[in-house]
Design a protein around this motif. Sequence first.
Motif, PDB file in Angstrom:
ATOM      1  N   SER A   1       1.566   7.148   3.204  1.00 36.03           N
ATOM      2  CA  SER A   1       1.234   5.950   2.431  1.00 36.03           C
ATOM      3  C   SER A   1       2.439   5.161   1.953  1.00 36.03           C
ATOM      4  O   SER A   1       2.306   4.005   1.560  1.00 36.03           O
ATOM      5  CB  SER A   1       0.404   6.333   1.199  1.00 36.03           C
ATOM      6  OG  SER A   1       1.207   7.069   0.289  1.00 36.03           O
ATOM      7  N   GLY A   2       3.606   5.797   1.951  1.00 39.83           N
ATOM      8  CA  GLY A   2       4.783   5.131   1.393  1.00 39.83           C
ATOM      9  C   GLY A   2       4.853   5.259  -0.116  1.00 39.83           C
ATOM     10  O   GLY A   2       5.735   4.687  -0.758  1.00 39.83           O
ATOM     11  N   LEU A   3       3.924   5.984  -0.703  1.00 46.79           N
ATOM     12  CA  LEU A   3       3.922   6.229  -2.141  1.00 46.79           C
ATOM     13  C   LEU A   3       4.536   7.598  -2.414  1.00 46.79           C
ATOM     14  O   LEU A   3       4.426   8.503  -1.593  1.00 46.79           O
ATOM     15  CB  LEU A   3       2.494   6.194  -2.693  1.00 46.79           C
ATOM     16  CG  LEU A   3       1.732   4.887  -2.512  1.00 46.79           C
ATOM     17  CD1 LEU A   3       0.256   5.090  -2.823  1.00 46.79           C
ATOM     18  CD2 LEU A   3       2.327   3.805  -3.397  1.00 46.79           C
ATOM     19  N   SER A   4       5.146   7.737  -3.560  1.00 48.44           N
ATOM     20  CA  SER A   4       5.725   9.037  -3.885  1.00 48.44           C
ATOM     21  C   SER A   4       4.617  10.019  -4.256  1.00 48.44           C
ATOM     22  O   SER A   4       3.535   9.631  -4.710  1.00 48.44           O
ATOM     23  CB  SER A   4       6.720   8.919  -5.036  1.00 48.44           C
ATOM     24  OG  SER A   4       6.044   8.682  -6.246  1.00 48.44           O
TER      25      SER A   4
ATOM     26  N   SER B   1      -5.030   2.771   0.901  1.00 52.20           N
ATOM     27  CA  SER B   1      -5.889   2.138   1.911  1.00 52.20           C
ATOM     28  C   SER B   1      -5.175   2.027   3.258  1.00 52.20           C
ATOM     29  O   SER B   1      -5.787   2.245   4.307  1.00 52.20           O
ATOM     30  CB  SER B   1      -6.368   0.770   1.434  1.00 52.20           C
ATOM     31  OG  SER B   1      -5.295  -0.137   1.332  1.00 52.20           O
ATOM     32  N   LYS B   2      -3.889   1.741   3.233  1.00 55.79           N
ATOM     33  CA  LYS B   2      -3.110   1.660   4.471  1.00 55.79           C
ATOM     34  C   LYS B   2      -3.062   3.023   5.160  1.00 55.79           C
ATOM     35  O   LYS B   2      -3.311   3.130   6.365  1.00 55.79           O
ATOM     36  CB  LYS B   2      -1.696   1.176   4.159  1.00 55.79           C
ATOM     37  CG  LYS B   2      -0.775   1.139   5.333  1.00 55.79           C
ATOM     38  CD  LYS B   2       0.637   0.758   4.903  1.00 55.79           C
ATOM     39  CE  LYS B   2       1.619   1.046   6.020  1.00 55.79           C
ATOM     40  NZ  LYS B   2       2.993   0.992   5.552  1.00 55.79           N
ATOM     41  N   ALA B   3      -2.759   4.061   4.401  1.00 52.58           N
ATOM     42  CA  ALA B   3      -2.637   5.403   4.976  1.00 52.58           C
ATOM     43  C   ALA B   3      -3.972   5.932   5.476  1.00 52.58           C
ATOM     44  O   ALA B   3      -4.014   6.673   6.460  1.00 52.58           O
ATOM     45  CB  ALA B   3      -2.050   6.360   3.938  1.00 52.58           C
ATOM     46  N   MET B   4      -5.060   5.576   4.817  1.00 56.46           N
ATOM     47  CA  MET B   4      -6.370   6.102   5.187  1.00 56.46           C
ATOM     48  C   MET B   4      -7.141   5.162   6.108  1.00 56.46           C
ATOM     49  O   MET B   4      -8.288   5.436   6.468  1.00 56.46           O
ATOM     50  CB  MET B   4      -7.182   6.402   3.923  1.00 56.46           C
ATOM     51  CG  MET B   4      -6.524   7.482   3.084  1.00 56.46           C
ATOM     52  SD  MET B   4      -7.500   7.975   1.685  1.00 56.46           S
ATOM     53  CE  MET B   4      -8.828   8.829   2.506  1.00 56.46           C
ATOM     54  N   GLU B   5      -6.515   4.025   6.448  1.00 55.63           N
ATOM     55  CA  GLU B   5      -7.127   3.028   7.323  1.00 55.63           C
ATOM     56  C   GLU B   5      -8.483   2.575   6.790  1.00 55.63           C
ATOM     57  O   GLU B   5      -9.493   2.565   7.494  1.00 55.63           O
ATOM     58  CB  GLU B   5      -7.230   3.556   8.755  1.00 55.63           C
ATOM     59  CG  GLU B   5      -5.877   3.853   9.369  1.00 55.63           C
ATOM     60  CD  GLU B   5      -5.963   4.437  10.773  1.00 55.63           C
ATOM     61  OE1 GLU B   5      -7.086   4.683  11.265  1.00 55.63           O
ATOM     62  OE2 GLU B   5      -4.901   4.644  11.367  1.00 55.63           O
ATOM     63  N   MET B   6      -8.481   2.212   5.508  1.00 56.67           N
ATOM     64  CA  MET B   6      -9.671   1.705   4.832  1.00 56.67           C
ATOM     65  C   MET B   6      -9.281   0.403   4.151  1.00 56.67           C
ATOM     66  O   MET B   6      -8.107   0.150   3.909  1.00 56.67           O
ATOM     67  CB  MET B   6     -10.152   2.706   3.761  1.00 56.67           C
ATOM     68  CG  MET B   6     -10.573   4.054   4.288  1.00 56.67           C
ATOM     69  SD  MET B   6     -10.863   5.253   2.969  1.00 56.67           S
ATOM     70  CE  MET B   6     -12.314   4.581   2.176  1.00 56.67           C
ATOM     71  N   THR B   7     -10.266  -0.411   3.817  1.00 50.48           N
ATOM     72  CA  THR B   7      -9.962  -1.604   3.044  1.00 50.48           C
ATOM     73  C   THR B   7      -9.704  -1.194   1.593  1.00 50.48           C
ATOM     74  O   THR B   7     -10.256  -0.185   1.124  1.00 50.48           O
ATOM     75  CB  THR B   7     -11.120  -2.620   3.080  1.00 50.48           C
ATOM     76  OG1 THR B   7     -12.240  -2.054   2.394  1.00 50.48           O
ATOM     77  CG2 THR B   7     -11.487  -3.005   4.508  1.00 50.48           C
TER      78      THR B   7
ATOM     79  N   SER C   1      -7.891   2.043 -13.791  1.00 48.84           N
ATOM     80  CA  SER C   1      -6.530   1.838 -14.280  1.00 48.84           C
ATOM     81  C   SER C   1      -5.472   2.031 -13.196  1.00 48.84           C
ATOM     82  O   SER C   1      -4.286   1.974 -13.475  1.00 48.84           O
ATOM     83  CB  SER C   1      -6.242   2.781 -15.452  1.00 48.84           C
ATOM     84  OG  SER C   1      -6.157   4.114 -14.992  1.00 48.84           O
ATOM     85  N   LEU C   2      -5.891   2.223 -11.949  1.00 53.25           N
ATOM     86  CA  LEU C   2      -4.928   2.387 -10.869  1.00 53.25           C
ATOM     87  C   LEU C   2      -4.235   1.062 -10.564  1.00 53.25           C
ATOM     88  O   LEU C   2      -4.853  -0.001 -10.616  1.00 53.25           O
ATOM     89  CB  LEU C   2      -5.616   2.912  -9.612  1.00 53.25           C
ATOM     90  CG  LEU C   2      -6.190   4.319  -9.706  1.00 53.25           C
ATOM     91  CD1 LEU C   2      -6.872   4.696  -8.400  1.00 53.25           C
ATOM     92  CD2 LEU C   2      -5.122   5.325 -10.053  1.00 53.25           C
ATOM     93  N   GLN C   3      -2.974   1.151 -10.224  1.00 53.34           N
ATOM     94  CA  GLN C   3      -2.180  -0.027  -9.895  1.00 53.34           C
ATOM     95  C   GLN C   3      -2.532  -0.517  -8.484  1.00 53.34           C
ATOM     96  O   GLN C   3      -2.860   0.280  -7.597  1.00 53.34           O
ATOM     97  CB  GLN C   3      -0.689   0.318  -9.957  1.00 53.34           C
ATOM     98  CG  GLN C   3      -0.224   0.788 -11.315  1.00 53.34           C
ATOM     99  CD  GLN C   3      -0.253  -0.327 -12.340  1.00 53.34           C
ATOM    100  OE1 GLN C   3       0.143  -1.467 -12.052  1.00 53.34           O
ATOM    101  NE2 GLN C   3      -0.722  -0.023 -13.534  1.00 53.34           N
ATOM    102  N   ILE C   4      -2.434  -1.812  -8.265  1.00 54.07           N
ATOM    103  CA  ILE C   4      -2.757  -2.402  -6.965  1.00 54.07           C
ATOM    104  C   ILE C   4      -1.885  -1.830  -5.849  1.00 54.07           C
ATOM    105  O   ILE C   4      -2.413  -1.488  -4.782  1.00 54.07           O
ATOM    106  CB  ILE C   4      -2.674  -3.942  -7.028  1.00 54.07           C
ATOM    107  CG1 ILE C   4      -3.795  -4.464  -7.919  1.00 54.07           C
ATOM    108  CG2 ILE C   4      -2.747  -4.553  -5.636  1.00 54.07           C
ATOM    109  CD1 ILE C   4      -3.737  -5.941  -8.212  1.00 54.07           C
ATOM    110  N   PRO C   5      -0.561  -1.662  -6.041  1.00 55.46           N
ATOM    111  CA  PRO C   5       0.235  -1.068  -4.963  1.00 55.46           C
ATOM    112  C   PRO C   5      -0.226   0.353  -4.583  1.00 55.46           C
ATOM    113  O   PRO C   5      -0.154   0.734  -3.410  1.00 55.46           O
ATOM    114  CB  PRO C   5       1.655  -1.032  -5.539  1.00 55.46           C
ATOM    115  CG  PRO C   5       1.676  -2.101  -6.572  1.00 55.46           C
ATOM    116  CD  PRO C   5       0.290  -2.121  -7.143  1.00 55.46           C
ATOM    117  N   THR C   6      -0.728   1.106  -5.557  1.00 52.47           N
ATOM    118  CA  THR C   6      -1.233   2.454  -5.271  1.00 52.47           C
ATOM    119  C   THR C   6      -2.479   2.362  -4.396  1.00 52.47           C
ATOM    120  O   THR C   6      -2.594   3.075  -3.386  1.00 52.47           O
ATOM    121  CB  THR C   6      -1.555   3.202  -6.582  1.00 52.47           C
ATOM    122  OG1 THR C   6      -0.387   3.234  -7.396  1.00 52.47           O
ATOM    123  CG2 THR C   6      -2.038   4.609  -6.310  1.00 52.47           C
TER     124      THR C   6
END
Length: 184
Positions: free
Chosen positions: A50-53, A77-83, A67-72
């Motif tokens: 995902s590029g996330l730590s 979504s990118k890593a899981m191939e979902m919108t 409360s999750l941040q948009i970049p998270t």
Amino acid sequence: MPIKRDIQTKSVQKGLGLSSKVAREAPDGIIKRLVESNNGKSINALAETSGLSESTLRTANLKPAKSLQIPTILGISKAMEMTPGNVLDELIEIESNLFYERLEKILKSFKIDNEIADVLAEKGIVVVSYRGNCLELINKINKDTIFFAFSPEQNKEAIIIQKEREQEKVDFQKTVQFHNRGEI
């Protein structure tokens, strides 16, 4: 105390050789359940794709979905191939299921063995008959869940559990009642 890293065993040694694993399993939370239910992987694997730590994902795992941040959300979504919308929808549903599971676990610990999640989801309110320490059960529900529990003044053996933390007038025609051992 100096910290020594042992690269081969992936452990951290402090002081007298005490060690703990660096790659611990994440506690049960919304991100962990999302990843496990969609591809059977772990938060560690999600971090790699995902590029996330890993620490960002572990922190997000225990937060409320709203409360999750948009970049998270975008990274997941990118890593899981979902919108991103589908990721957020699934996280909200998983979070809701976790709350119902927590409530049912509390009720079982007080020996009230009922599947009330569906009733709460449909009706929004349940009346539980309990002959033990009602105040202890009410405090546990109110402290550890998103549900609101209270006992009506006229009945010391009944506990009303609502989906929302807003105490409204209870319409007993719309409630479902449970005893310690089953549905009435």
